[in-house]
Design an enzyme around this catalytic site. Structure first.
Site, PDB file in Angstrom:
ATOM      1  CD  GLU A  37     117.172  71.198 113.578  1.00  0.00           C
ATOM      2  OE1 GLU A  37     117.475  70.312 112.737  1.00  0.00           O
ATOM      3  OE2 GLU A  37     117.686  72.310 113.606  1.00  0.00           O
ATOM      4  CB  CYS A  63     118.884  72.136 109.649  1.00  0.00           C
ATOM      5  SG  CYS A  63     118.710  73.537 110.746  1.00  0.00           S
TER       6      CYS A  63
END
Lengths: 487, 487
Positions: free
Chosen positions: B245, B281
């Protein structure tokens, strides 16, 4: 490199000389697939199912032309190819059924939970969406079921992804004819142009997996070919999923209790070993039997009595003989039957049976890890359970492992559970060849059998390879794409 | 390279100097994990759930020590870290619950169908088995929820896989302390020794992903770091799944209808942008608003009024300023607010607001593709729907995309459906920060947001990353591993 069909029964070429697809042609086919991605993915599941059924119907209608053509190119025989085409259209209809029932495509509706996080959260609707255009690489040994109209194509189309197939050079005319039938059927049934495309040639295959508009790839074939395409797929600036089914050494382990089955076992084993001239990725090329059980001798006698069969092409025959001489040359390995060079034209082989003791196999684990694509069986005799378990520890990942045992023997559970650690499928008192096309199937397994052990290339779960989850957070149903599962 | 903790509020080091794990230490930790794989995987789901709950309880009990330590190392503040630890232990218990209910781990029982193939087939029981020892790479911005005890660890343990964590150098003491608490709790609750291990250092992380006994890896962090580990994972002789990720530019698109929300919208947007000093994020770093709506000015005024926050470490501050000067230097970009260099010690930044017209963004797509990790927002003003849709076509894959609109506007459905093509999650009239931990969550998305868009790193579905299907063909239930779902 122009390609021409070869009759493996005679070695003679026939039919048109086909040029490889140029880079511009590959670009064009992929661009058409990319243009089809939106409308094909947006078709309702019911409409997509109708298109898959129409493709199946069209292939069935043309069986009278397609089967003899595939037989001419592959030498697999019309009975087998007729069955394979039935399986192929069954498979297309199975995915149509899955779309209609929605069972594999349903998502998760997680209703809003009031209160602060972490327990409280907004509504989340997690659904699966098509990943985008998919490249499919056809296999030589299944001109229908693992080629243009095969499981990879059927599952990608069912997922809502357009497909570009790289035809296998072993059956170029069959590939072109099948593509023509399917493209017409898809269009007539309402699929957008470009939903299925085809390219030819090794370099076209390399261009395809690196093409920016291709979003996933599926491959069935040799380790070397698959690995080099895998490396291209994961080396892209944007890596894509690559589902390679790369072949396998599939062990069959016989317990002391099952060894008493004698001749019946030997006959069935050799049937499985020689079916399709042994050219299946699920071929039971490694047999482990109790020493002194007599099974080795029965298997050898049975194999010696079988006639040679046609191989797919001269390359298969060459590789078979090269691997064979490597294995047979290992000190301690005995060659009991070797009919790999029959006195007949074209590419052919009869059965081969090699034998080794457990200590030889332990000292030379390559014996347990070398796939000899063709009707070649290595029989390893073990003298104790400990010896057998040491050998199992030397096995690599495989598509399928088989146990022949009695339920009451304590070793049986041990074998089933140990083999599940390295195999995608564990068969009990049966044979690994003949892969059922159904919801419960897993045709995959740890490396080197595949490049991705989390997925299957056969059965309804194959569709999951080409679907990507999206979570809609608090999005009103009216704003979702028309075919979003509403749950 | 020895590591010492740094207080980001002052830039001063504190606590013990920690040596990197040597190759021999990495080997030992991985060997212990591999030895634990069999017994941990064989524990019943109920027993595995008890172990996860015990780990959660032990972490909650030690919150009084762990939270201040994590705050000292990360500067994230005790309120946030208290909430993060609650989320982390909630997550461990969620997976325990999933194991108890069996919902995500159930398989498919496909009963035998009599008759010849393809319709007829033997019984096939498709179940999920643990993939083997998993390497987990901790993230700097979540010392708990995406580090040693985070979602990757929790989901891998729930899957029956031992875990070796590579600690993030930003919070080495927190990592070690958490590992100590968890290892003790796991052992006391009946997990085999080696079920959780920890290593330190960049080179140890590289050794880990290439270690032959490691069978999958999960990473949360920067694109560069994640891609280089991905390349190692897929370059192995036996490639392994790598779930990276890698961060994301997360667009927020505002329709004309929603632009009327004015000050309320601006306040909420800046709240989301500056939460945790923008170090998420899911940070909404790209805002697209109708030109002339006044939103740009309201957002800038709101951001200018906010105080600076602490950044995780000096490296974050440096990268933020480097990216910022790159973006602010693009011709046509205006800097409305720049509080990136506050007059205060340590690593800190206040909000930054850049602005660009649609034509500038179209001419310089890097504006739409550069993640500026921190409280930095680029506001792009569009003048027509066509112009907006062109900009959407230039976006890359992202973790989450947000639409602020009115349900009755035709543009709303278009935006939701277009953004679903590039995002793992689509938020309607909400904010992307705050990722709910639940069954319906999808925290992932197309490259470059992740290296594998088929999976999520948050929510119960995260467990599927570490499970491999096996089909048992005609195997009696009594021979299956004790925790095989019987269905």
């Amino acid at each position: 490199v122009p390609t021409q069909s070869v009759d493996p029964r005679t070695g003679e070429t026939f039919g048109p000389v086909l040029e490889d697809s140029s880079e511009a042609e590959v670009d064009q086919v992929v661009a058409q697939a990319a243009a089809a991605a939106g409308p094909w993915g947006d078709l309702s599941h019911a409409a997509r199912a109708r298109v898959l059924r129409a493709a199946a119907d069209a292939l069935d209608e043309r069986a009278g032309e397609l089967v003899p053509l595939a037989d001419h190119e592959s030498g697999l025989g019309e009975p087998r190819l007729t069955g394979e085409l039935v399986r192929t259209t069954f498979q297309l209809r199975m995915f149509a059924g899955a779309l209609e029932s929605g069972v594999d495509l349903a998502g998760t509706l997680d209703p809003a939970v009031p209160g602060p996080p972490p327990a409280g959260h907004p509504e989340l609707r997690r659904v699966l969406v098509p990943i985008g255009p998919v490249a499919v690489y056809g296999a030589s040994n299944f001109p229908f079921a693992f080629s243009v109209p095969g499981g990879d194509t059927a599952s990608a189309l069912a997922a809502g992804c357009p497909v570009v197939v790289k035809a296998h050079p072993g059956h170029p005319q069959t590939s072109a004819a099948v593509a023509q039938v399917m493209v017409r059927a898809l269009l007539d049934a309402g699929a957008p142009a470009g939903t299925l495309g085809i390219v030819h040639g090794l370099e076209a295959g390399r261009l395809l997996v690196r093409h920016p508009l291709i979003k996933a790839a599926a491959f069935t074939g040799s380790y070397g070919g698959g690995r080099s395409l895998f490396d291209l797929a994961v080396g892209r600036p944007d890596p894509i999923p690559f589902y390679g089914e790369l072949g396998s050494v599939n062990p069959v382990v016989v317990t002391a209790g099952a060894a008493a089955r004698g001749q019946g076992f030997a006959t069935e084993y050799v049937d499985s070993l020689t079916m399709g001239t042994g050219q299946f990725c699920t071929n039971p090329g490694l047999l482990m039997v109790p020493a002194g059980s007599g099974l080795l001798e029965l298997v050898a006698a049975e194999a010696a009595a079988r006639a040679p069969g046609v191989l797919l092409h001269a390359g298969v025959a060459e590789l078979l003989r090269a691997n064979l001489s490597r294995l047979a040359g290992v000190p301690g390995v005995r060659t009991l039957v070797d009919r790999s060079r029959p006195d007949a034209p074209g590419a052919r082989s009869g059965p081969v049976i090699l034998a080794a003791g457990a200590t030889t196999a332990e000292a030379h684990p390559e014996l347990l890890r070398t796939e000899c694509f063709g009707p070649v069986g290595l029989v390893v005799e073990y003298s104790s359970t400990d010896q057998l378990l040491v050998l199992l520890g030397l096995l690599e990942g495989c598509l399928v492992a088989t146990v022949h045992g009695e339920e009451a023997e304590p070793l049986s559970a041990t074998l089933v559970q140990r083999l599940a650690h390295i195999a995608g499928r564990v068969v009990w008192n049966g044979w690994p060849t003949g892969v059922a096309v159904c919801a419960g199937q897993q045709h995959g397994g740890p490396h080197p059998a595949t490049t991705n052990a989390l997925h299957t290339s056969v059965g309804t779960a194959a569709v999951l390879r080409f679907l990507r989850p999206v979570a809609y957070q608090s999005v009103p149903v009216g704003l979702l794409a028309p075919n979003t599962p509403i749950l």
